[in-house]
Design an enzyme around this catalytic site. Structure first.
Site, PDB file in Angstrom:
ATOM      1  N   ASN A 119       1.207  -3.686   9.633  1.00 16.66           N
ATOM      2  CA  ASN A 119       2.006  -4.804   9.118  1.00 16.66           C
ATOM      3  C   ASN A 119       3.447  -4.817   9.637  1.00 16.66           C
ATOM      4  O   ASN A 119       4.344  -5.331   8.988  1.00 16.66           O
ATOM      5  CB  ASN A 119       1.958  -4.820   7.585  1.00 16.66           C
ATOM      6  CG  ASN A 119       2.376  -3.496   6.994  1.00 16.66           C
ATOM      7  OD1 ASN A 119       2.908  -2.639   7.698  1.00 16.66           O
ATOM      8  ND2 ASN A 119       2.159  -3.318   5.707  1.00 16.66           N
ATOM      9  N   LYS A 133       7.305  -0.743  13.118  1.00 20.81           N
ATOM     10  CA  LYS A 133       6.194   0.208  13.250  1.00 20.81           C
ATOM     11  C   LYS A 133       5.594   0.145  14.660  1.00 20.81           C
ATOM     12  O   LYS A 133       5.886  -0.796  15.431  1.00 20.81           O
ATOM     13  CB  LYS A 133       5.145  -0.117  12.176  1.00 20.81           C
ATOM     14  CG  LYS A 133       5.639   0.101  10.739  1.00 20.81           C
ATOM     15  CD  LYS A 133       4.511  -0.176   9.746  1.00 20.81           C
ATOM     16  CE  LYS A 133       4.920   0.101   8.319  1.00 20.81           C
ATOM     17  NZ  LYS A 133       3.787  -0.102   7.369  1.00 20.81           N
ATOM     18  N   ARG A 167      13.129  -6.711   2.195  1.00 15.05           N
ATOM     19  CA  ARG A 167      11.723  -6.754   1.754  1.00 15.05           C
ATOM     20  C   ARG A 167      11.254  -8.197   1.595  1.00 15.05           C
ATOM     21  O   ARG A 167      10.077  -8.513   1.810  1.00 15.05           O
ATOM     22  CB  ARG A 167      11.532  -5.917   0.492  1.00 15.05           C
ATOM     23  CG  ARG A 167      11.573  -4.413   0.860  1.00 15.05           C
ATOM     24  CD  ARG A 167      11.343  -3.509  -0.295  1.00 15.05           C
ATOM     25  NE  ARG A 167      10.053  -3.622  -0.924  1.00 15.05           N
ATOM     26  CZ  ARG A 167       8.970  -2.919  -0.571  1.00 15.05           C
ATOM     27  NH1 ARG A 167       9.008  -2.090   0.463  1.00 15.05           N
ATOM     28  NH2 ARG A 167       7.844  -3.033  -1.254  1.00 15.05           N
ATOM     29  N   TYR A 203       6.211   9.395   3.786  1.00 16.36           N
ATOM     30  CA  TYR A 203       5.156   8.776   2.973  1.00 16.36           C
ATOM     31  C   TYR A 203       4.652   9.710   1.879  1.00 16.36           C
ATOM     32  O   TYR A 203       3.485   9.629   1.495  1.00 16.36           O
ATOM     33  CB  TYR A 203       4.009   8.324   3.867  1.00 16.36           C
ATOM     34  CG  TYR A 203       4.282   7.029   4.614  1.00 16.36           C
ATOM     35  CD1 TYR A 203       4.621   5.855   3.921  1.00 16.36           C
ATOM     36  CD2 TYR A 203       4.192   6.954   5.993  1.00 16.36           C
ATOM     37  CE1 TYR A 203       4.870   4.661   4.591  1.00 16.36           C
ATOM     38  CE2 TYR A 203       4.440   5.757   6.671  1.00 16.36           C
ATOM     39  CZ  TYR A 203       4.772   4.622   5.966  1.00 16.36           C
ATOM     40  OH  TYR A 203       5.008   3.439   6.624  1.00 16.36           O
ATOM     41  N   THR A 209       2.817  -6.591   1.433  1.00 18.59           N
ATOM     42  CA  THR A 209       2.182  -5.553   2.265  1.00 18.59           C
ATOM     43  C   THR A 209       1.035  -6.061   3.130  1.00 18.59           C
ATOM     44  O   THR A 209       0.934  -5.712   4.301  1.00 18.59           O
ATOM     45  CB  THR A 209       1.667  -4.414   1.346  1.00 18.59           C
ATOM     46  OG1 THR A 209       2.734  -3.980   0.506  1.00 18.59           O
ATOM     47  CG2 THR A 209       1.162  -3.252   2.171  1.00 18.59           C
ATOM     48  N   GLU A 230      15.173   8.161   2.695  1.00 17.68           N
ATOM     49  CA  GLU A 230      14.585   7.817   4.000  1.00 17.68           C
ATOM     50  C   GLU A 230      15.644   7.794   5.111  1.00 17.68           C
ATOM     51  O   GLU A 230      15.371   8.227   6.227  1.00 17.68           O
ATOM     52  CB  GLU A 230      13.874   6.463   3.900  1.00 17.68           C
ATOM     53  CG  GLU A 230      12.650   6.524   2.975  1.00 17.68           C
ATOM     54  CD  GLU A 230      12.056   5.156   2.672  1.00 17.68           C
ATOM     55  OE1 GLU A 230      12.555   4.140   3.208  1.00 17.68           O
ATOM     56  OE2 GLU A 230      11.085   5.106   1.891  1.00 17.68           O
ATOM     57  N   HIS A 243       8.558  -1.561   8.066  1.00 16.52           N
ATOM     58  CA  HIS A 243       8.775  -0.852   6.806  1.00 16.52           C
ATOM     59  C   HIS A 243      10.181  -1.170   6.326  1.00 16.52           C
ATOM     60  O   HIS A 243      11.100  -1.265   7.143  1.00 16.52           O
ATOM     61  CB  HIS A 243       8.654   0.662   7.009  1.00 16.52           C
ATOM     62  CG  HIS A 243       9.202   1.458   5.855  1.00 16.52           C
ATOM     63  ND1 HIS A 243       8.450   1.718   4.734  1.00 16.52           N
ATOM     64  CD2 HIS A 243      10.429   1.991   5.628  1.00 16.52           C
ATOM     65  CE1 HIS A 243       9.201   2.398   3.869  1.00 16.52           C
ATOM     66  NE2 HIS A 243      10.405   2.576   4.394  1.00 16.52           N
TER      67      HIS A 243
HETATM   68  P1  IDP Z   1       5.056  -1.466   1.750  1.00 19.68           P
HETATM   69  O1  IDP Z   1       5.153  -0.996   3.183  1.00 19.68           O
HETATM   70  O2  IDP Z   1       4.801  -2.950   1.677  1.00 19.68           O
HETATM   71  O3  IDP Z   1       6.200  -1.010   0.892  1.00 19.68           O
HETATM   72  P2  IDP Z   1       3.391   0.634   0.560  1.00 19.68           P
HETATM   73  O4  IDP Z   1       2.573   0.427  -0.675  1.00 19.68           O
HETATM   74  O5  IDP Z   1       4.615   1.493   0.459  1.00 19.68           O
HETATM   75  O6  IDP Z   1       3.726  -0.812   1.154  1.00 19.68           O
HETATM   76  O7  IDP Z   1       2.392   1.258   1.643  1.00 19.68           O
HETATM   77  C1  IDP Z   1       2.871   1.852   2.820  1.00 19.68           C
HETATM   78  C2  IDP Z   1       2.044   1.358   3.993  1.00 19.68           C
HETATM   79  O8  IDP Z   1       0.704   1.841   3.873  1.00 19.68           O
HETATM   80  C3  IDP Z   1       1.879  -0.168   4.073  1.00 19.68           C
HETATM   81  O9  IDP Z   1       2.976  -0.802   4.685  1.00 19.68           O
HETATM   82  C4  IDP Z   1       0.609  -0.302   4.884  1.00 19.68           C
HETATM   83  O10 IDP Z   1       0.847  -0.080   6.280  1.00 19.68           O
HETATM   84  C5  IDP Z   1      -0.219   0.857   4.348  1.00 19.68           C
HETATM   85  N1  IDP Z   1      -1.067   0.470   3.211  1.00 19.68           N
HETATM   86  C6  IDP Z   1      -0.678   0.291   1.924  1.00 19.68           C
HETATM   87  N2  IDP Z   1      -1.701  -0.048   1.135  1.00 19.68           N
HETATM   88  C7  IDP Z   1      -2.792  -0.062   1.932  1.00 19.68           C
HETATM   89  C8  IDP Z   1      -4.184  -0.334   1.677  1.00 19.68           C
HETATM   90  O11 IDP Z   1      -4.621  -0.611   0.556  1.00 19.68           O
HETATM   91  N3  IDP Z   1      -5.009  -0.267   2.761  1.00 19.68           N
HETATM   92  C9  IDP Z   1      -4.571   0.042   3.998  1.00 19.68           C
HETATM   93  N4  IDP Z   1      -3.264   0.308   4.279  1.00 19.68           N
HETATM   94  C10 IDP Z   1      -2.386   0.252   3.263  1.00 19.68           C
END
Ligand code: IDP
Length: 139
Positions: A119, A12, A88, A52, A94, A133, A122
């Site tokens: 974070n 990212k 993963r 997304y 996350t 994707e 992805h």
């Molecule tokens: P993942 O990337 O671990 O699979 P997802 O639930 O698919 O997590 O969420 C996509 C991205 O959205 C996350 O990687 C993170 O950058 C952001 N995100 C997810 N949940 C939250 C939240 O509760 N607060 C802020 N950002 C979030």
């Protein structure tokens, strides 16, 4: 069990800006997964909206898209036996504050007090997501 798969990994914008692309690739290669294709992409809202789509309407959706279009990302087509689950696991959970030490997010990520969790990476979460994707990011 042999389940050769491909997955989409993104470094990212925070990972690219912090100069962590090499460290993330090092971990992926050390684990033994194969790089099939790699490209630097400046994503636009159209691509990110499709990527997304499951998060449209959530409170973090707008900050997430703004963050993801704030700079280039490194898109990686990665292959290996059970690579979807495996990447993963390498990435960690996350929230980087609580992601396990030893993972990319746990070792290199933290909470910056922003509306979106920055974070670093992805990784597709299922074979269906990976196919969808990869088609978006690698045509
Ligand atoms: P993942 O990337 O671990 O699979 P997802 O639930 O698919 O997590 O969420 C996509 C991205 O959205 C996350 O990687 C993170 O950058 C952001 N995100 C997810 N949940 C939250 C939240 O509760 N607060 C802020 N950002 C979030």
């Amino acid at each position: 069990m042999t389940t050769i798969e491909e997955t989409l990994v993104l470094v990212k914008p925070d990972g690219v800006a912090r100069g962590l692309t090499g460290e993330i690739l090092r971990r992926i290669e050390a684990k033994g997964y194969a790089l099939v294709d790699i490209r630097l992409v400046q994503a636009d809202r159209e691509l990110l909206g499709k990527h997304y789509e499951e998060h449209v309407g959530k409170p973090f959706y707008e900050p997430l898209v703004s963050f993801m279009e704030s700079g280039p990302v490194v898109a990686i087509r990665l292959a290996g036996n059970r690579v979807i689950e495996g990447f993963r696991s390498l990435a960690g959970t996350t929230d980087p504050t609580t992601a396990a030490p030893g993972t990319i997010r746990g070792d290199l990520g933290r909470d910056w007090g922003l509306a979106v969790q920055q974070n670093l990476v992805h990784g597709s979460d299922s074979p269906e997501s990976a196919a969808r994707e990869l088609a978006l990011w690698f045509n």
